[in-house]
Design an enzyme around this catalytic site. Structure first.
Site, PDB file in Angstrom:
ATOM      1  N   GLY A  79       0.798  -1.188   0.000  1.00  0.00           N
ATOM      2  CA  GLY A  79       0.000   0.000   0.000  1.00  0.00           C
ATOM      3  C   GLY A  79       0.847   1.261   0.000  1.00  0.00           C
ATOM      4  O   GLY A  79       0.579   2.192  -0.740  1.00  0.00           O
ATOM      5  N   GLU A 100      -6.649  10.767  -4.433  1.00  0.00           N
ATOM      6  CA  GLU A 100      -7.913  10.696  -3.707  1.00  0.00           C
ATOM      7  C   GLU A 100      -8.311  12.098  -3.244  1.00  0.00           C
ATOM      8  O   GLU A 100      -7.753  12.641  -2.300  1.00  0.00           O
ATOM      9  CB  GLU A 100      -7.798   9.767  -2.501  1.00  0.00           C
ATOM     10  CG  GLU A 100      -9.131   9.534  -1.827  1.00  0.00           C
ATOM     11  CD  GLU A 100      -9.074   8.535  -0.693  1.00  0.00           C
ATOM     12  OE1 GLU A 100     -10.067   8.486   0.052  1.00  0.00           O
ATOM     13  OE2 GLU A 100      -8.069   7.827  -0.539  1.00  0.00           O
ATOM     14  N   SER A 144     -10.979  10.588   2.029  1.00  0.00           N
ATOM     15  CA  SER A 144     -11.908   9.964   2.975  1.00  0.00           C
ATOM     16  C   SER A 144     -11.197   9.747   4.312  1.00  0.00           C
ATOM     17  O   SER A 144      -9.975   9.842   4.400  1.00  0.00           O
ATOM     18  CB  SER A 144     -12.382   8.616   2.423  1.00  0.00           C
ATOM     19  OG  SER A 144     -11.299   7.701   2.396  1.00  0.00           O
TER      20      SER A 144
END
Length: 142
Positions: A1, A22, A26
């Protein structure tokens, strides 16, 4: 990741933009990115900031492609962003940065930007709020 996060920031550097792919971030995304931000900023301050006497958040953003808000968040998390007499500043001696680098290491494998051969799609930088070209330095070079 973490490798994919680092890769996405290297692409942002090639595009001369700040931030990750992104947008908006979030809550779960932020939790994944915080370790990258802290380790990258500590590594930058420890190894690449010797070349200048003063440095702004925007200077760090331009070199790392991390958004200024995320840099402030990471510096607060690390406990090295101070507020005195209405002014924010980074307060970290080399020993503290070395200790933080052990606690927040840059994970292997690292992305080698010299091996990244990619040409970004160019947009109108004046209208792109994520473009580094539209950002002004907050500290003047001496």
């Amino acid at each position: 990741g973490r490798f994919l996060i680092a890769f996405s920031y290297e692409l942002s550097k090639k595009e001369e933009k700040v931030g990750s792919p992104e947008k908006p971030m979030s809550d779960l995304g932020q939790q994944a990115y915080i370790p990258y931000w802290t380790s990258t900023i500590v590594d930058f301050l420890l190894n690449k900031s010797d070349e200048c006497k003063s440095m702004s958040i925007m200077d760090i953003a331009k070199k790392t492609s991390i958004m200024a808000e995320d840099i402030i968040y990471a510096l607060n998390t690390l406990g090295i962003l101070k507020f005195v007499n209405g002014v924010y500043f980074i307060s970290a001696e080399r020993k503290l940065l070395e200790d933080l680098a052990k606690k927040h290491p840059v994970k292997e494998p690292r992305v080698d930007p010299s091996k990244l051969h990619w040409t970004p799609y160019l947009t109108d930088v004046k209208r792109d709020k994520f473009s580094l070209s539209s950002k002004k330095p907050s500290v003047t070079e001496e």
